[in-house]
Design an enzyme around this catalytic site. Structure first.
Site, PDB file in Angstrom:
ATOM      1  N   ASP A   8       0.839  -1.110   0.014  1.00  0.00           N
ATOM      2  CA  ASP A   8       0.096   0.051   0.147  1.00  0.00           C
ATOM      3  C   ASP A   8       0.836   1.252  -0.163  1.00  0.00           C
ATOM      4  OD1 ASP A   8      -3.210   0.637   1.710  1.00  0.00           O
ATOM      5  OD2 ASP A   8      -1.735   2.096   0.958  1.00  0.00           O
ATOM      6  N   ASP A 101      -3.409   2.215  -5.607  1.00  0.00           N
ATOM      7  CA  ASP A 101      -2.317   2.057  -4.785  1.00  0.00           C
ATOM      8  C   ASP A 101      -1.946   1.108  -3.883  1.00  0.00           C
ATOM      9  OD1 ASP A 101      -3.781   2.513  -2.559  1.00  0.00           O
ATOM     10  OD2 ASP A 101      -2.331   3.798  -1.563  1.00  0.00           O
ATOM     11  N   GLU A 102      -2.908  -0.135  -4.229  1.00  0.00           N
ATOM     12  CA  GLU A 102      -3.015  -1.062  -3.305  1.00  0.00           C
ATOM     13  C   GLU A 102      -3.149  -2.604  -3.907  1.00  0.00           C
ATOM     14  OE1 GLU A 102      -5.970  -2.021   0.299  1.00  0.00           O
ATOM     15  OE2 GLU A 102      -6.115  -0.371  -0.739  1.00  0.00           O
TER      16      GLU A 102
HETATM   17  P1  TTP Z   1      -5.503   5.160   0.967  1.00  0.00           P
HETATM   18  O1  TTP Z   1      -4.424   4.008   0.697  1.00  0.00           O
HETATM   19  O2  TTP Z   1      -6.689   4.922   1.669  1.00  0.00           O
HETATM   20  O3  TTP Z   1      -4.817   6.276   1.515  1.00  0.00           O
HETATM   21  P2  TTP Z   1      -3.257   7.095   1.205  1.00  0.00           P
HETATM   22  O4  TTP Z   1      -2.659   6.165   0.234  1.00  0.00           O
HETATM   23  O5  TTP Z   1      -3.541   8.459   0.965  1.00  0.00           O
HETATM   24  O6  TTP Z   1      -2.834   7.133   2.710  1.00  0.00           O
HETATM   25  P3  TTP Z   1      -2.045   5.967   3.709  1.00  0.00           P
HETATM   26  O7  TTP Z   1      -0.763   6.243   3.673  1.00  0.00           O
HETATM   27  O8  TTP Z   1      -2.838   5.893   4.636  1.00  0.00           O
HETATM   28  O9  TTP Z   1      -2.172   4.751   2.674  1.00  0.00           O
HETATM   29  O10 TTP Z   1      -6.040   5.572  -0.580  1.00  0.00           O
HETATM   30  C1  TTP Z   1      -5.250   5.673  -1.710  1.00  0.00           C
HETATM   31  C2  TTP Z   1      -5.440   6.732  -2.520  1.00  0.00           C
HETATM   32  O11 TTP Z   1      -6.873   6.783  -2.929  1.00  0.00           O
HETATM   33  C3  TTP Z   1      -5.462   8.289  -1.751  1.00  0.00           C
HETATM   34  O12 TTP Z   1      -4.078   8.607  -1.701  1.00  0.00           O
HETATM   35  C4  TTP Z   1      -6.190   9.076  -2.370  1.00  0.00           C
HETATM   36  C5  TTP Z   1      -7.276   7.940  -3.042  1.00  0.00           C
HETATM   37  N1  TTP Z   1      -8.875   8.365  -2.147  1.00  0.00           N
HETATM   38  C6  TTP Z   1      -9.803   8.992  -2.825  1.00  0.00           C
HETATM   39  O13 TTP Z   1      -9.635   9.492  -3.920  1.00  0.00           O
HETATM   40  N2  TTP Z   1     -10.681   9.096  -2.057  1.00  0.00           N
HETATM   41  C7  TTP Z   1     -11.137   8.416  -0.692  1.00  0.00           C
HETATM   42  O14 TTP Z   1     -12.050   8.748  -0.118  1.00  0.00           O
HETATM   43  C8  TTP Z   1      -9.790   7.837  -0.305  1.00  0.00           C
HETATM   44  C9  TTP Z   1      -9.962   7.161   1.162  1.00  0.00           C
HETATM   45  C10 TTP Z   1      -8.662   7.272  -1.104  1.00  0.00           C
HETATM   46 MG    MG Z   2      -2.198   4.113   0.503  1.00  0.00          MG
END
Ligand code: TTP
Ligand code: MG
Length: 350
Positions: A8, A101-102
């Site tokens: 992630d 991203d995952e």
């Molecule tokens: P996440 O992996 O949930 O968050 P993140 O990568 O920003 O933070 P973390 O370090 O905690 O993993 O989500 C990945 C991307 O998806 C995030 O950068 C932006 C997008 N996203 C949205 O567009 N809307 C949303 O409601 C969420 C939760 C994420």
């Molecule tokens: Mg993330």
């Protein structure tokens, strides 16, 4: 025992913005928002102020008046996403992306690093750092849901390994809200029954759990006993066909929504259904809505043939959940009967 890695990216959209605009590294930064008033994500400096994804920009600005908000650049994030997937491919072909991203990776049969999943995860993160100039976190575990939980533990830029020997110890103290799919409403109900950890579920009566929580209770019981038989699926069996649109101007009234459905979404759905090569039976018709605060809700009705009337009924019903919120996304879909040999998929989501 399988070896699963969950990768992630760290504050993904914000990290890309900081990479491409170095001055943003030193300030609280959020992405999205200005126009629509909601953030997609933010960097870790901003999180210190309590800012979170899906928060209205106005609220975030109150928490941190110095917050810098930049617009999303989806094409750039998609490009990075492609690149990280090509890195995953070097180590295994069994990859299940969950979002941009995952992803889950099954490295059980990988011969890299004498099959050490820990070292493979380190190598992948190093490749991402070298080639994308971004950081990722990883979780390594013999089960999918544990790998996902693990990737969060040493975030950002870290990893955590749950070995088969450590599984039962790890599970015991695991708070139930950490299990993917256990949301705010469910956790409240669980707490009311004095269920806080997987150990509590282990001690609980199975039949009472199922009586109280239905099919969800069954899944929860499995997870709490470290059972997760889901494979890392390379290509998912299509479970639905649908069309959805993020609206350039948020909609408010049922009338506006209905017009949009009639004029745009429904004709498009029909086109998609005609084009679809899946010759499978339809089970349900459904509507998906995302409100301005990013909350997503769906409503469905069993319906073997698609009709516009059913969508009208569903729209009226789903808007009872509106609470004066504007609508930023509208979608119509149908769910499809699984192909005959499709295994029963797990009830808890990813
Ligand atoms: P996440 O992996 O949930 O968050 P993140 O990568 O920003 O933070 P973390 O370090 O905690 O993993 O989500 C990945 C991307 O998806 C995030 O950068 C932006 C997008 N996203 C949205 O567009 N809307 C949303 O409601 C969420 C939760 C994420
Ligand atoms: Mg993330």
């Amino acid at each position: 025992m399988k070896k699963i890695i969950h990768i992630d990216m760290d504050c993904f959209f914000a990290a890309v913005e900081m990479r491409d605009h170095p001055p943003y590294k030193d300030v609280p930064l959020a992405v999205g928002g200005k126009q629509r008033g909601v953030l997609t994500t933010c960097n870790y400096k901003a999180r210190e102020y309590g800012i979170r994804s899906a928060m209205p920009t106005a609220k975030a600005m109150q928490l941190c008046p110095d917050l810098v908000v930049v617009p999303t650049r989806m094409p750039v994030y998609k490009e990075v996403s492609k690149k990280i997937r090509s890195i995953f491919q070097r180590y295994t072909s069994i990859i299940e992306p969950l979002s941009l991203d995952e992803a889950y990776l099954d490295v059980s049969d990988s011969s890299f690093y004498q099959g050490s999943a820990t070292k493979i995860a380190l190598a992948i993160r190093q490749d991402i750092k070298n080639e994308c100039n971004l950081t990722a976190s990883a979780g390594v575990a013999p089960l999918k849901f544990l790998a996902k939980i693990a990737s969060d533990i040493n975030k950002p830029d870290g990893q955590y390994v749950i070995t088969p020997n450590n599984v039962s110890e790890f599970i015991k103290t695991l708070p139930l809200e950490k299990i993917p799919g256990v949301g705010k409403v469910t956790i409240k109900k669980l707490h009311q029954s004095r269920l806080f950890t997987c150990h509590d579920i282990q001690q609980y009566n199975y039949h009472t759990l199922v009586k109280q929580f239905g099919r969800f209770g069954v899944s929860l019981w499995h997870r709490s006993h470290a059972i997760d038989e889901r494979e890392v699926i390379i290509k998912r069996v299509r479970k639905s066909i649908g069309v959805e649109r993020t609206l350039s101007d948020n909609l408010i009234s049922e009338k506006e929504c209905w017009k949009f459905i009639q004029d745009q979404l429904y004709p498009e759905l029909q086109k998609r259904l005609k084009q679809s090569s899946d010759n499978r039976d339809i089970i349900k018709q459904g509507i998906k809505i995302k409100f301005a605060d990013f909350q997503v809700t769906t409503i469905e009705q069993i319906q073997p043939t698609v009709t516009l009337n059913v969508y009208q009924t569903l729209l009226t019903k789903v808007l009872e959940r509106q609470n004066k919120r504007a609508i930023r996304l509208l979608g119509l879909y149908v769910t499809l009967k699984p192909p005959q040999n499709d295994k029963q998929l797990s009830l808890l989501p990813l």
